[in-house]
Design a protein around this motif. Structure first.
Motif, short mmCIF file in Angstrom:
data_model
loop_
_atom_site.label_atom_id
_atom_site.label_comp_id
_atom_site.label_asym_id
_atom_site.label_seq_id
_atom_site.Cartn_x
_atom_site.Cartn_y
_atom_site.Cartn_z
N LEU A 230 38.29 1.74 -38.35
CA LEU A 230 38.42 0.97 -38.41
C LEU A 230 38.40 1.00 -39.56
CD1 LEU A 230 37.18 -2.09 -37.14
CD2 LEU A 230 34.75 -1.74 -38.62
N TRP A 231 39.50 -0.24 -40.52
CA TRP A 231 39.57 -0.69 -41.23
C TRP A 231 39.97 -1.80 -41.53
CZ3 TRP A 231 43.17 0.95 -37.86
CH2 TRP A 231 44.77 0.41 -37.87
N ARG A 232 40.11 -2.56 -43.00
CA ARG A 232 40.19 -4.07 -43.56
C ARG A 232 42.00 -4.31 -43.04
NH1 ARG A 232 36.95 -7.35 -45.09
NH2 ARG A 232 35.40 -6.79 -46.03
N GLN A 233 42.79 -5.02 -42.24
CA GLN A 233 44.14 -5.33 -42.11
C GLN A 233 44.30 -6.56 -42.52
OE1 GLN A 233 46.54 -3.32 -41.36
NE2 GLN A 233 47.62 -4.71 -40.87
N ILE A 234 45.58 -6.68 -42.86
CA ILE A 234 45.90 -7.98 -43.24
C ILE A 234 46.52 -8.76 -42.14
CG2 ILE A 234 47.23 -9.61 -45.03
CD1 ILE A 234 47.09 -7.61 -47.25
N PHE A 235 45.98 -9.57 -41.28
CA PHE A 235 46.50 -10.65 -40.52
C PHE A 235 47.05 -11.42 -40.62
CE2 PHE A 235 43.06 -8.24 -39.15
CZ PHE A 235 43.64 -6.95 -37.95
N GLY A 236 48.27 -12.28 -40.39
CA GLY A 236 48.99 -13.26 -40.62
C GLY A 236 48.96 -12.66 -42.50
N GLU A 237 49.16 -14.00 -43.18
CA GLU A 237 49.54 -13.75 -45.00
C GLU A 237 48.52 -13.39 -45.25
OE1 GLU A 237 52.74 -15.09 -46.98
OE2 GLU A 237 53.31 -15.02 -44.43
N THR A 238 47.81 -13.75 -45.15
CA THR A 238 46.32 -13.55 -46.04
C THR A 238 45.28 -13.66 -46.04
OG1 THR A 238 45.72 -15.80 -46.20
CG2 THR A 238 47.45 -15.00 -47.86
N TYR A 261 37.14 -11.31 -35.85
CA TYR A 261 37.82 -13.02 -36.48
C TYR A 261 37.04 -13.25 -36.96
CZ TYR A 261 40.28 -11.26 -32.25
OH TYR A 261 41.55 -10.92 -31.47
N ASP A 262 36.73 -13.29 -38.41
CA ASP A 262 35.94 -14.10 -39.66
C ASP A 262 36.59 -15.15 -40.49
OD1 ASP A 262 34.11 -11.98 -39.29
OD2 ASP A 262 35.08 -10.77 -40.41
N GLU A 263 38.42 -14.96 -39.72
CA GLU A 263 39.35 -15.51 -41.03
C GLU A 263 38.57 -16.04 -42.30
OE1 GLU A 263 41.89 -16.88 -39.95
OE2 GLU A 263 41.77 -16.08 -37.29
N TRP A 264 38.86 -14.18 -43.19
CA TRP A 264 38.82 -14.40 -44.43
C TRP A 264 40.27 -14.51 -45.21
CZ3 TRP A 264 36.20 -9.80 -47.94
CH2 TRP A 264 35.58 -10.77 -49.30
N GLN A 265 40.65 -16.11 -45.40
CA GLN A 265 41.58 -15.75 -46.25
C GLN A 265 41.62 -15.58 -47.46
OE1 GLN A 265 43.72 -17.04 -44.17
NE2 GLN A 265 42.47 -17.67 -42.34
N ILE A 266 42.16 -14.23 -48.08
CA ILE A 266 41.72 -14.28 -49.37
C ILE A 266 42.56 -13.21 -50.33
CG2 ILE A 266 40.38 -12.48 -48.83
CD1 ILE A 266 38.81 -13.18 -51.76
N ASP A 267 43.70 -14.13 -51.54
CA ASP A 267 44.21 -12.96 -51.41
C ASP A 267 43.49 -12.08 -53.09
OD1 ASP A 267 47.21 -11.83 -52.34
OD2 ASP A 267 47.86 -13.37 -52.34
N ALA A 268 42.69 -10.97 -52.84
CA ALA A 268 41.70 -10.23 -53.51
C ALA A 268 41.21 -9.13 -53.02
CB ALA A 268 40.68 -11.75 -53.76
N CYS A 269 40.60 -7.83 -53.73
CA CYS A 269 40.32 -7.49 -53.40
C CYS A 269 38.61 -7.15 -52.89
CB CYS A 269 40.75 -6.53 -54.47
SG CYS A 269 42.05 -5.07 -54.11
N PRO A 270 37.83 -6.70 -51.65
CA PRO A 270 36.96 -7.20 -51.05
C PRO A 270 36.20 -5.89 -51.94
CG PRO A 270 38.24 -8.14 -49.77
CD PRO A 270 38.65 -7.04 -50.86
N HIS A 271 37.49 -5.13 -52.04
CA HIS A 271 35.74 -3.50 -52.11
C HIS A 271 34.88 -3.38 -51.51
CE1 HIS A 271 38.28 -3.02 -55.97
NE2 HIS A 271 38.71 -1.62 -55.55
#
Lengths: 412, 186
Positions: A230-238, A261-271
Motif C-alpha cells: 500500500l502506498w501513496r500514489q498520484i492519480f491524474g495530475e495531482t 478516495y480522499d481527493e487530496w489535490q496537492i503538489d507537495a510532500c506529505p511525508h
C-alpha cells in the motif's frame, strides 16, 4: 568549541509510560549520549522479536546502523554491533528508518536508505548476519541501475514462504524522462526479492509509475508466496491518494487498485506513509493513512477487499490538527490502531481498538505523552501481545506491551 | 567580510598557544597557518543568515511586520516540490526585490550548510531566513499554524492587518498576485 552533551533520561520498563489512570513519573537512569552508543541515544529505531522471544532493534547513530538485542523485553540491551563499519549517511527519520527482520533460523536482515550527494538521491542498502548478530556482511546496494538517482523509503518484509521482499520509491524513470525533456509526475515503486535468505537478490522490478516521492510503503502478506503493498500514489495530475497492489516473488504485479478516495489535490510532500495489516478474521486488509483531501481530512481507517476491490468501513480516526502517523497491529482477533497527536502542549500516542474487524471502534485511550521531540510510534507484534516502540528525546527508547493495559482499560 | 573577521579573531586566539622553543617556531607558525585556514573555512561555511526558529519565533516575525503585509514560505531540503517553488520565488524576487518574503526551513539548523546551498542556487540566500531549532517540531509547527499538518511546501500570506491566508503545495503566480493584490511578473 562547545560540545553539547546529550543526556537521555530513561524511565524503566513498566514505569515508562504515562497511561490513563496510572500516573507514573520517577526517572530511574540516564545515559550520556556523547560517550555511548545506545538505542536511547540513536534515532529512528525499528524492532522485532525472533522465534525465541529475543527482541532485536536497529537504529542509527553517528552515520552507523547498529543492532542491539534485549532478553528482558526492552529493559536492558546488549552492546550495539555496527552493521556498516564504515560510516555512511544512513537516513534516520520517521518515514525513513533502518529495518530489521529475524527469520526462523536466526538470520538477521537489515536494510536502510543511504543518502547520496546529489539532491534527493539515495541507495537501497542491505546487510545480514548469519552468526546471530555478532557480525554483519559488508552492506550491498540493491537498486541495480547504477544511477545517482532517488532510491529511498525502503521497506523490508519476509513472508511465510521465506521470500525476502524489498520495496522502495525509485526515480530512475523520472530521470530518464527528464533527460528526454519529457514530463513525469512523482516517482515509481520498485522491488526486489531474495529467495535464498538474502544471499542474492533478483533484478529490480517496477510496480507502478507516478508514486508520491516521500512516503513509506506498507506491506502485508498475500498468501504464502505473494505480498500486498500500500502506498501513496498520484492519480491524474495531482491527486495524492493511495494504491494497493499484489506482488509475486517472480517480479509480476498481479493487480493494482485504488485504495483510498480522499481527493487530496496537492503538489507537495506529505511525508506521511500508510500502515496495513491483513485481517485474521476476513483475510481483508486493514489500512490506515493520513490525508488532507477535499473529501477527508485527518487520519482514516479503511478495510480493503480484493474481491470488491474497494475500500470499505472508512472511518475518521482523528481529524484534529497535528494528528498523524498511524500504525496498525492485530492480536487475538482485536485490531489495534495507534497514532500520534499534538494538543499544543504535548505529543500523545493514542490507541483505539476494534473487536469486529474494523466495523466499529472504541474511544481513544492515551498510551503515552511527551513534551519533547519524538519519533513516529510503531507497533511490534509478538505471541503474547502488541508492543509500543517509540523513541523520544525525553524518555529515550520506550518499548512497552500495551495489549494487557488496554484490556484493563476496556470500557466496553 | 565575515571571512576576514573570523580570520582576525582566530589569529588572536592562536597566539596564546605556548611556543616552547625557537627550534619549533617554524612548525608552530605553520600549524597556526593551517589552523587559521581550517577555521576560516569552517566559519565561512557558517556565514549564512539563518536564525534559529523556536516556539517564540513566529510571534517575533509577525511583530517585525506589524502593520505590513508579508509572505512566509516553509520548505525543506528533503522536499522536491519545494525546489520548484524556491526557483520561482528566486526569479520573482529578482524582479520584485521589495516583496516581503520570509523563508522558514523545517530542517534542523544543524543542516544549515545544505540548506544554504539550496538558497544560493536560487539567489535567495540574502533573504530573511529561519531554520527549525527545536527537535519538538510539533510545537514549532503549532506555533505557526495549528491547522498545518506539516506538508511542504506550505505558505502563508498576512495582509497589513495580519489576516492570514494559507496554501499547501507549490505557490502559483496567480495566487501571489491575488494575495498581494497587484500584478507581479517573473
Amino acid at each position: 568549541m562547545i560540545k553539547t552533551v546529550l543526556r537521555r533520561s530513561l524511565l524503566s520498563g513498566a514505569a515508562a509510560l504515562f497511561l490513563q489512570g496510572f500516573s507514573v513519573a520517577a526517572l530511574s537512569q540516564s545515559v550520556d549520549c556523547e560517550a555511548n552508543t545506545s538505542i536511547h541515544c540513536g534515532s529512528a529505531p525499528s524492532a522485532v522479536f525472533d522465534a525465541n522471544g529475543r527482541l532485536w532493534t536497529a537504529f542509527v547513530q553517528s552515520e552507523q546502523v547498529f543492532v542491539s538485542y534485549s532478553d528482558d523485553q526492552g529493559t536492558s540491551y546488549s552492546e550495539p554491533v555496527a552493521v556498516n563499519p564504515i560510516p555512511e549517511d544512513a537516513e534516520h527519520n520517521g518515514e525513513n528508518r533502518p529495518k530489521i527482520i529475524v527469520d526462523q533460523d536466526g538470520t538477521i536482515y537489515i536494510s536502510w536508505t543511504l543518502k547520496t550527494s546529489p539532491r534527493f538521491t539515495g541507495e537501497i542498502r542491505f546487510s545480514r548476519s548469519t552468526d546471530g548478530g555478532k557480525s554483519f556482511e559488508a552492506p550491498r546496494t540493491i537498486n541495480d541501475d547504477n544511477l545517482f538517482a532517488g532510491h529511498r523509503f525502503e521497506t523490508l518484509y519476509q513472508n511465510q514462504a521465506g521470500h525476502l521482499y524489498l520495496t522502495w520509491i525509485d526515480k530512475r524513470d523520472l530521470e530518464a524522462h527528464l533527460a528526454d525533456d519529457r514530463e513525469y509526475a512523482g516517482a515509481a515503486v520498485y522491488y526486489a526479492v531474495s529467495k535464498d535468505q538474502g544471499k542474492t537478490f533478483s533484478d529490480n522490478y517496477r510496480v507502478a509509475d507516478h508514486s508520491c516521492e516521500c512516503c513509506r510503503i506498507a506491506i502485508a502478506p498475500r498468501g504464502p508466496e505473494n505480498i500486498a503493498i500500500l502506498w501513496r500514489q498520484i492519480f491524474g495530475e495531482t491527486t495524492r491518494d493511495h494504491a494497493i497492489a499484489v506482488l509475486t516473488p517472480n517480479g509480476a504485479t498481479l493487480e493494482t487498485h485504488r485504495a483510498s478516495y480522499d481527493e487530496w489535490q496537492i503538489d507537495a510532500c506529505p511525508h506521511h506513509g500508510p500502515t496495513m495489516v491483513q485481517s485474521s478474521l476476513s483475510g481483508d486488509y486493514h489500512m490506515s493513512w493520513f490525508t488532507n483531501g477535499d473529501l477527508h481530512q485527518g487520519i482514516y481507517y479503511g478495510k480493503f477487499s480484493f474481491d470488491s476491490q474497494q475500500p470499505d468501513q472508512v472511518y475518521r480516526v482523528d481529524g484534529s490538527p497535528g494528528a498523524g502517523h498511524p500504525y496498525l497491529g492485530e492480536f487475538n482477533d482485536t485490531l489495534h490502531l495507534i497514532w500520534k497527536g499534538f494538543d499544543g502542549e504535548q505529543s500523545t500516542v493514542q490507541l483505539i481498538r476494534s473487536f469486529d474487524d474494523g466495523a466499529s471502534w472504541t474511544d481513544p485511550t492515551v498510551l503515552a505523552t511527551t513534551t519533547q521531540g519524538s519519533d513516529h510510534p510503531l507497533v511490534v507484534t509478538h505471541d503474547d501481545g502488541l508492543y509500543l516502540s517509540w523513541h523520544s528525546d525525553e524518555y529515550g527508547y520506550v518499548f512497552q506491551k500495551f495489549t494487557d493495559r488496554s484490556e484493563s482499560l476496556s470500557s466496553d | 567580510m565575515n571571512m576576514a573577521m573570523s580570520f582576525k579573531n582566530l589569529l588572536i586566539e592562536v597566539r596564546v598557544y605556548p611556543v616552547t622553543s625557537t627550534r619549533h617556531r617554524k612548525s608552530v607558525v605553520w600549524q597556526q597557518l593551517v589552523l587559521a585556514l581550517l577555521l576560516a573555512v569552517a566559519s565561512y561555511s557558517h556565514a549564512d543568515n539563518f536564525k534559529p526558529f523556536t516556539a517564540d519565533s513566529f510571534a517575533e516575525i509577525k511583530a517585525s511586520f506589524q502593520g505590513s503585509e508579508f509572505l512566509v514560505g516553509l520548505w525543506s531540503v528533503d522536499c522536491p516540490p519545494c525546489l520548484v517553488e524556491l526557483n520561482m520565488m528566486g526569479a520573482l524576487l529578482e524582479n520584485n526585490p521589495d516583496l516581503p518574503f520570509v523563508l522558514i526551513s523545517t530542517d534542523p539548523i544543524s543542516d544549515r550548510e545544505s540548506a544554504m546551498e539550496f538558497l544560493e542556487d536560487f539567489n535567495l540566500h540574502g533573504r530573511e531566513s529561519w531554520m527549525f531549532a527545536d527537535s519538538f517540531t510539533e510545537r514549532l509547527r503549532f506555533s505557526i499554524d495549528p491547522n498545518w499538518y506539516g506538508e511542504l511546501p506550505r505558505s502563508y500570506f498576512f495582509d497589513s492587518e495580519h489576516v492570514m491566508q494559507s496554501h499547501s503545495g507549490i505557490m502559483t503566480m496567480e495566487l501571489l498576485a491575488k494575495w498581494f493584490d497587484r500584478e507581479l511578473s517573473l
